[in-house]
Design a protein around this motif. Structure first.
Motif, PDB file in Angstrom:
ATOM      1  N   ARG A 583       0.938  -1.340   0.126  1.00 18.05           N
ATOM      2  CA  ARG A 583      -0.004  -0.062  -0.049  1.00 18.05           C
ATOM      3  C   ARG A 583       1.048   1.228   0.079  1.00 18.05           C
ATOM      4  NH1 ARG A 583      -4.712   0.199   4.554  1.00 18.05           N
ATOM      5  NH2 ARG A 583      -5.378  -1.628   3.317  1.00 18.05           N
ATOM      6  N   TRP A 584       1.872   1.038   0.712  1.00 17.70           N
ATOM      7  CA  TRP A 584       2.648   2.435   0.904  1.00 17.70           C
ATOM      8  C   TRP A 584       3.539   2.666  -0.561  1.00 17.70           C
ATOM      9  CZ3 TRP A 584       8.181   3.294   0.278  1.00 17.70           C
ATOM     10  CH2 TRP A 584       8.590   4.468   0.757  1.00 17.70           C
ATOM     11  N   VAL A 585       4.079   1.693  -1.176  1.00 17.86           N
ATOM     12  CA  VAL A 585       4.846   1.827  -2.435  1.00 17.86           C
ATOM     13  C   VAL A 585       3.668   2.361  -3.536  1.00 17.86           C
ATOM     14  CG1 VAL A 585       5.477   0.848  -4.325  1.00 17.86           C
ATOM     15  CG2 VAL A 585       6.679   0.314  -1.945  1.00 17.86           C
ATOM     16  N   GLN A 586       2.342   1.816  -3.523  1.00 17.58           N
ATOM     17  CA  GLN A 586       1.340   2.484  -4.473  1.00 17.58           C
ATOM     18  C   GLN A 586       1.274   3.785  -4.287  1.00 17.58           C
ATOM     19  OE1 GLN A 586      -2.045  -0.474  -3.758  1.00 17.58           O
ATOM     20  NE2 GLN A 586      -0.859  -2.060  -4.720  1.00 17.58           N
ATOM     21  N   SER A 587       1.147   4.228  -2.996  1.00 19.28           N
ATOM     22  CA  SER A 587       0.934   5.740  -2.908  1.00 19.28           C
ATOM     23  C   SER A 587       1.946   6.617  -3.148  1.00 19.28           C
ATOM     24  CB  SER A 587       0.701   5.988  -1.338  1.00 19.28           C
ATOM     25  OG  SER A 587       1.867   5.718  -0.584  1.00 19.28           O
ATOM     26  N   VAL A 588       3.288   6.114  -3.208  1.00 22.24           N
ATOM     27  CA  VAL A 588       4.372   6.509  -3.527  1.00 22.24           C
ATOM     28  C   VAL A 588       4.460   6.786  -5.085  1.00 22.24           C
ATOM     29  CG1 VAL A 588       6.964   6.347  -3.677  1.00 22.24           C
ATOM     30  CG2 VAL A 588       6.049   5.964  -1.579  1.00 22.24           C
ATOM     31  N   VAL A 589       3.932   5.760  -5.808  1.00 20.57           N
ATOM     32  CA  VAL A 589       3.944   5.764  -7.199  1.00 20.57           C
ATOM     33  C   VAL A 589       3.014   6.530  -7.625  1.00 20.57           C
ATOM     34  CG1 VAL A 589       3.583   4.303  -9.253  1.00 20.57           C
ATOM     35  CG2 VAL A 589       4.857   3.395  -7.521  1.00 20.57           C
ATOM     36  N   ARG A 590       1.975   6.763  -6.955  1.00 19.90           N
ATOM     37  CA  ARG A 590       0.764   7.786  -7.491  1.00 19.90           C
ATOM     38  C   ARG A 590       1.349   9.157  -7.266  1.00 19.90           C
ATOM     39  NH1 ARG A 590      -2.858   4.096  -4.565  1.00 19.90           N
ATOM     40  NH2 ARG A 590      -2.731   5.384  -2.789  1.00 19.90           N
ATOM     41  N   GLU A 591       1.938   9.310  -6.252  1.00 19.55           N
ATOM     42  CA  GLU A 591       2.476  10.775  -6.075  1.00 19.55           C
ATOM     43  C   GLU A 591       3.694  11.156  -6.778  1.00 19.55           C
ATOM     44  OE1 GLU A 591       1.146  13.088  -4.078  1.00 19.55           O
ATOM     45  OE2 GLU A 591      -0.535  11.733  -3.417  1.00 19.55           O
ATOM     46  N   GLU A 592       4.243  10.076  -7.750  1.00 14.84           N
ATOM     47  CA  GLU A 592       5.206  10.320  -8.791  1.00 14.84           C
ATOM     48  C   GLU A 592       6.564  10.587  -7.949  1.00 14.84           C
ATOM     49  OE1 GLU A 592       4.007  12.987 -11.728  1.00 14.84           O
ATOM     50  OE2 GLU A 592       2.661  11.772 -12.396  1.00 14.84           O
ATOM     51  N   TRP A 593       6.687  10.398  -6.657  1.00 14.58           N
ATOM     52  CA  TRP A 593       8.167  10.518  -6.013  1.00 14.58           C
ATOM     53  C   TRP A 593       8.640   9.112  -5.996  1.00 14.58           C
ATOM     54  CZ3 TRP A 593       8.185   9.174  -0.808  1.00 14.58           C
ATOM     55  CH2 TRP A 593       6.936   8.852  -0.298  1.00 14.58           C
ATOM     56  N   THR A 594       8.693   8.446  -6.948  1.00 13.53           N
ATOM     57  CA  THR A 594       9.271   6.962  -6.982  1.00 13.53           C
ATOM     58  C   THR A 594      10.675   6.886  -6.228  1.00 13.53           C
ATOM     59  OG1 THR A 594       7.708   6.293  -8.566  1.00 13.53           O
ATOM     60  CG2 THR A 594       9.465   4.814  -8.255  1.00 13.53           C
ATOM     61  N   ALA A 595      11.469   7.828  -6.878  1.00 15.28           N
ATOM     62  CA  ALA A 595      13.073   7.609  -6.417  1.00 15.28           C
ATOM     63  C   ALA A 595      13.181   7.926  -4.850  1.00 15.28           C
ATOM     64  CB  ALA A 595      13.773   8.926  -7.115  1.00 15.28           C
ATOM     65  N   GLU A 596      12.334   8.581  -4.237  1.00 15.68           N
ATOM     66  CA  GLU A 596      12.384   8.684  -2.745  1.00 15.68           C
ATOM     67  C   GLU A 596      12.028   7.562  -2.080  1.00 15.68           C
ATOM     68  OE1 GLU A 596      11.362  10.879  -5.036  1.00 15.68           O
ATOM     69  OE2 GLU A 596      12.532  12.844  -4.552  1.00 15.68           O
ATOM     70  N   GLY A 597      11.342   6.592  -2.841  1.00 18.48           N
ATOM     71  CA  GLY A 597      10.848   5.592  -2.067  1.00 18.48           C
ATOM     72  C   GLY A 597      11.814   4.526  -1.901  1.00 18.48           C
ATOM     73  N   PHE A 598      12.928   4.425  -2.524  1.00 16.77           N
ATOM     74  CA  PHE A 598      14.105   3.558  -2.622  1.00 16.77           C
ATOM     75  C   PHE A 598      15.004   3.622  -1.344  1.00 16.77           C
ATOM     76  CE2 PHE A 598      13.510   3.757  -7.414  1.00 16.77           C
ATOM     77  CZ  PHE A 598      12.884   2.484  -7.295  1.00 16.77           C
ATOM     78  N   ASP A 599      15.514   2.575  -0.942  1.00 17.18           N
ATOM     79  CA  ASP A 599      16.423   2.654   0.191  1.00 17.18           C
ATOM     80  C   ASP A 599      17.447   3.310   0.058  1.00 17.18           C
ATOM     81  OD1 ASP A 599      18.140   1.840   2.426  1.00 17.18           O
ATOM     82  OD2 ASP A 599      18.116  -0.067   1.932  1.00 17.18           O
ATOM     83  N   LEU A 600      17.670   4.412   1.239  1.00 19.99           N
ATOM     84  CA  LEU A 600      18.778   5.427   1.140  1.00 19.99           C
ATOM     85  C   LEU A 600      20.449   4.722   0.637  1.00 19.99           C
ATOM     86  CD1 LEU A 600      17.471   7.683   4.101  1.00 19.99           C
ATOM     87  CD2 LEU A 600      17.356   8.345   1.435  1.00 19.99           C
ATOM     88  N   GLU A 601      20.281   3.569   1.278  1.00 19.14           N
ATOM     89  CA  GLU A 601      21.794   3.174   0.984  1.00 19.14           C
ATOM     90  C   GLU A 601      22.031   2.702  -0.420  1.00 19.14           C
ATOM     91  OE1 GLU A 601      22.378   0.423   5.142  1.00 19.14           O
ATOM     92  OE2 GLU A 601      21.763  -0.566   3.381  1.00 19.14           O
ATOM     93  N   LEU A 602      20.916   2.817  -1.445  1.00 18.18           N
ATOM     94  CA  LEU A 602      21.477   2.513  -2.651  1.00 18.18           C
ATOM     95  C   LEU A 602      21.480   3.772  -3.558  1.00 18.18           C
ATOM     96  CD1 LEU A 602      18.459   0.082  -3.477  1.00 18.18           C
ATOM     97  CD2 LEU A 602      21.147  -0.592  -3.047  1.00 18.18           C
ATOM     98  N   ILE A 603      21.563   4.959  -2.809  1.00 19.24           N
ATOM     99  CA  ILE A 603      21.583   6.309  -3.368  1.00 19.24           C
ATOM    100  C   ILE A 603      23.032   6.562  -3.956  1.00 19.24           C
ATOM    101  CG2 ILE A 603      21.886   8.736  -3.171  1.00 19.24           C
ATOM    102  CD1 ILE A 603      19.353   8.508  -1.184  1.00 19.24           C
ATOM    103  N   ARG A 604      24.065   5.881  -3.212  1.00 20.70           N
ATOM    104  CA  ARG A 604      25.465   6.218  -3.595  1.00 20.70           C
ATOM    105  C   ARG A 604      25.910   5.340  -4.961  1.00 20.70           C
ATOM    106  NH1 ARG A 604      29.357   2.452  -1.215  1.00 20.70           N
ATOM    107  NH2 ARG A 604      28.271   0.530  -0.514  1.00 20.70           N
ATOM    108  N   TYR A 605      24.916   4.409  -5.342  1.00 21.96           N
ATOM    109  CA  TYR A 605      25.118   3.805  -6.699  1.00 21.96           C
ATOM    110  C   TYR A 605      24.810   4.530  -7.856  1.00 21.96           C
ATOM    111  CZ  TYR A 605      26.454  -0.001  -3.442  1.00 21.96           C
ATOM    112  OH  TYR A 605      26.715  -0.685  -2.386  1.00 21.96           O
TER     113      TYR A 605
END
Length: 674
Positions: A583-605
């Motif tokens: 449910r949380w991911v679906q809300s993230v996708v609807r709000e079009e801020w998908t990138a902010e939903g990913f794990d912060l540990e993956l940002i450095r890649y």
């Protein structure tokens, strides 16, 4: 005139073939380089499929992406000479030429800027460590073992910051390695060379075998450097004590002792006077007296300890407790877990084919460590008296219709054998005790890799590892789904604590097929992974429900967040955020801020956003509320592999194969993070 007509007819007939060959060379920029390599190296014509009338992307060992050669695997084909023509393949990501007879210096590889896996082991290469290798900044695997390479291992290899595998064993390398600093290295071997000097702390965690057969290499895990003595048979090395330092940092290696420093040469006048006055004899008597006193004290202490422990043991035996094990050390709570009723048959261990056998008493005597509590019971690590290590699950809160039903189901589960499934080795059935014995997985579970020790000092779980674990787990579940047509088997309890990692880092699925025995209490657990149609009763779990649970698992890998409800098997600890993931991911996708939903540990890649979005789309299709809209697990496997266009299946050659991996595995299209 007739001859002219005949020649013209032949020309007309061959014209389409010539046009086809020309069009192939023109359409594939790598055609000429591949053909040049075949002409120079394939003297025995083992590459017979490499011909002018076929598309190079269909040739043996060649894989392409967008009509460019991305993967070239030519192993054990008796290829000779140099592979210099292949250095023109500037889109090459995987190059494996191991087990051939290629020779000479390794050519300049600086043009292969996309290269990520390089395997040149078991050839006849000579010369120095290839100077161009440190420029391959995308490289993850480097295997130059079993060649005739010599010279020093340059400090410039530290530029390969993404390197996971470095295998240089069985060469002629000399000098030191103290300057090596590769923080992500997971597979390392320099045994069988001529290396000298101390082993750096960054490499001391590798096993002794990784440094063996280097006579003057020292430091953990080898003997301490201060104990290494140079060979006295060599000139100038008499009495020399090795204080070896790596030639990489310019320090000297061995310093010879001065003859004047030898203690036996010096005899002071004080010593002579002591002998003259008889004080030497007094010191010997004093030493003897001290030794005898120490022995007497040791005997007295030992006697007191013996009396103390023997008295306690006798009291326990008198109270009938001598056969009991400490609560924290036992797997089964009594040596005979069955009531002594007339006609009741004692249970026995039932083993599956090819498994080393042992008795229940061996488990009782085993040194045991509790691994965790799950929905179906408690798991233990048991070390048997012969050193064999197994994992034992003591089933609780299950409902079994009868012995025959249990045995029939175990027979099905015991036949499951797959590189991504934890093998069931044996089981034990009795009315009051039911045990399952699995192979032991030494590298923990996915839950702790994702959520354990979050905060400063934690080693993040990198994107490539997550993707490979996802592919491995999907393969294991797909195998379970397709293993038996009747009855159909579902896993029934997919969650991150049930995705284990073996000694080479491959994902292995465990706790499968037990949902049919689940009690209502167990059904209420792990709701964060439970499909809507199976949330009330896990015994109704289907393969479509497994797909839903796997989708939640993918969301957990992508977001670093825990599902809403988890059981007490260690999960919950370390979870910074616990949410209803689908449910949380679906809300993230609807709000079009998908990138902010990913794990912060993956940002450095870098350059992995497209791959993460691809895996997110797979996860969302798996977690569809409608079971009919969810894909089959076999399709999920293909979709995950298509993210990188490679086969993620585990290698049986450990680190000696193209798709290999250690505690983590890397495909040929590993995400770049420079």
């Amino acid at each position: 005139m007739a001859n002219t007509n005949f020649a013209f007819i032949h020309f007309v007939l061959y014209l389409p073939l010539l046009h086809f060959a020309y069009s192939q060379a023109f359409s594939n920029p790598d055609y000429e380089a591949l053909m040049a390599f075949k002409t120079a190296s394939d003297t025995s014509n083992r590459l017979s499929s490499w011909n002018q009338t076929a598309d190079p992307c269909t040739w043996y060992g060649v894989s392409c992406l967008q009509n460019r050669t991305s993967r070239l695997v030519l192993e054990g084909l008796d290829l000779h000479g140099s592979f210099d023509p292949l250095t023109k393949l500037n889109q090459l990501r995987v190059l494996s030429l191991k087990r051939n007879r290629l020779s000479g210096p390794i050519p300049d590889l600086s043009n292969l800027t996309a290269l990520k896996l390089l395997f040149l082991s078991y050839n006849e290469f000579s010369g120095d460590f290839p100077a161009s290798v440190p420029s391959l900044f995308r490289l993850y695997r480097l295997d130059l073992s079993y060649n005739n390479l010599s010279g020093q291992i340059p400090a410039t290899v530290n530029r390969l910051t993404h390197l996971l595998t470095l295998r240089l064993e069985e060469n002629l390398f000399s000098g030191g390695i103290s300057s090596l600093d590769l923080p992500n290295l997971q597979d390392f071997n320099v045994s069988g060379n001529r290396l000298t000097g101390p082993i750096p702390k960054s490499l001391s965690g590798f096993p002794e075998a990784a440094f063996a057969r280097n006579p003057v290499l020292c430091g953990s895990p080898l003997p301490s450097c201060k104990n290494i003595v140079s060979d006295p048979s060599k000139p100038g090395s008499e009495g020399a004590v090795a204080s070896p330092v790596s030639p990489l940092d310019g320090s000297q290696g061995v310093v010879s002792s001065s003859p004047s420093s030898k203690p036996e040469v010096m005899e002071s006048s004080t010593t002579a006077n002591d002998r003259h006055n008889g004080t030497g004899r007094m010191s010997i008597l004093a030493v003897v007296a001290i030794i005898l006193g120490d022995i007497l004290v040791l005997v007295l202490v030992s006697f007191l300890l013996y009396c103390y422990f023997w008295r306690n043991y006798a009291v326990k035996m008198r109270d009938g407790k001598g056969s009991q094990l400490l609560e924290s050390e036992k797997i089964v709570y009594s040596s005979s877990p069955y009531p002594s009723q007339g006609g009741f048959e004692r249970g026995k261990m039932v083993f599956f084919e090819g498994v080393k056998r042992f008795e229940l008493e061996d488990l009782l005597r085993a040194s045991a460590e509790m691994l965790g509590k799950g929905g179906f019971g408690t798991a233990y690590k048991a070390i048997l008296s012969d050193g064999n290590v197994v994992a034992v699950k003591r089933l609780k809160e299950i409902q079994v219709g009868g012995k025959r039903e249990f045995e029939q189901h175990m027979e099905i589960l015991g036949r499951l054998r797959h590189p991504n499934v934890v093998s069931l080795k044996a089981y034990y059935y009795a009315r009051d005790e039911k045990l399952l014995v699995y192979e032991y997985m030494p590298n923990g579970n996915l839950y702790w890799l994702l959520h354990g020790n979050r905060g400063p000092g934690r080693t993040p779980l990198d994107w490539t590892t997550r993707l490979r674990i996802a592919a491995g787990a999907a393969r294991g579940i797909a195998y379970i789904h397709h293993f038996c047509r009747s009855p159909r088997i579902s896993h029934g309890n997919i969650k991150s604590t049930n995705i284990l990692l073996d000694k080479t880092g491959n994902a292995r699925v465990t706790d499968f097929g037990l949902s049919i025995f689940a009690s209502p209490t167990a059904s209420a657990r792990s709701n964060g992974y439970r499909a809507p149609e199976a949330s009330s009763d896990s015994r109704k779990c289907s393969q479509k429900a497994d797909v839903y649970a796997f989708g939640v698992l993918l969301l957990e890998l992508l977001t670093g967040k825990c599902p809403l409800v988890v059981d007490n098997g260690g999960a919950g600890v370390g979870c910074g955020v616990v949410v209803d993931l689908p449910r949380w991911v679906q809300s993230v996708v609807r709000e079009e801020w998908t990138a902010e939903g990913f794990d912060l540990e993956l940002i450095r890649y870098k350059d992995i956003e497209e791959e993460m979005v691809g895996l997110l789309q797979i996860a969302m299709s798996c977690t569809s509320n409608s079971p009919d809209q969810r894909p089959k697990m076999s399709h999920v496997v293909k979709m995950i592999e298509e993210i990188r266009g490679v086969d993620f299946s585990p290698s049986h050659e450990s680190f000696d194969s193209v798709s290999d991996s250690p505690s983590v595995s890397v495909s040929d299209d590993t995400a770049t993070s420079h």
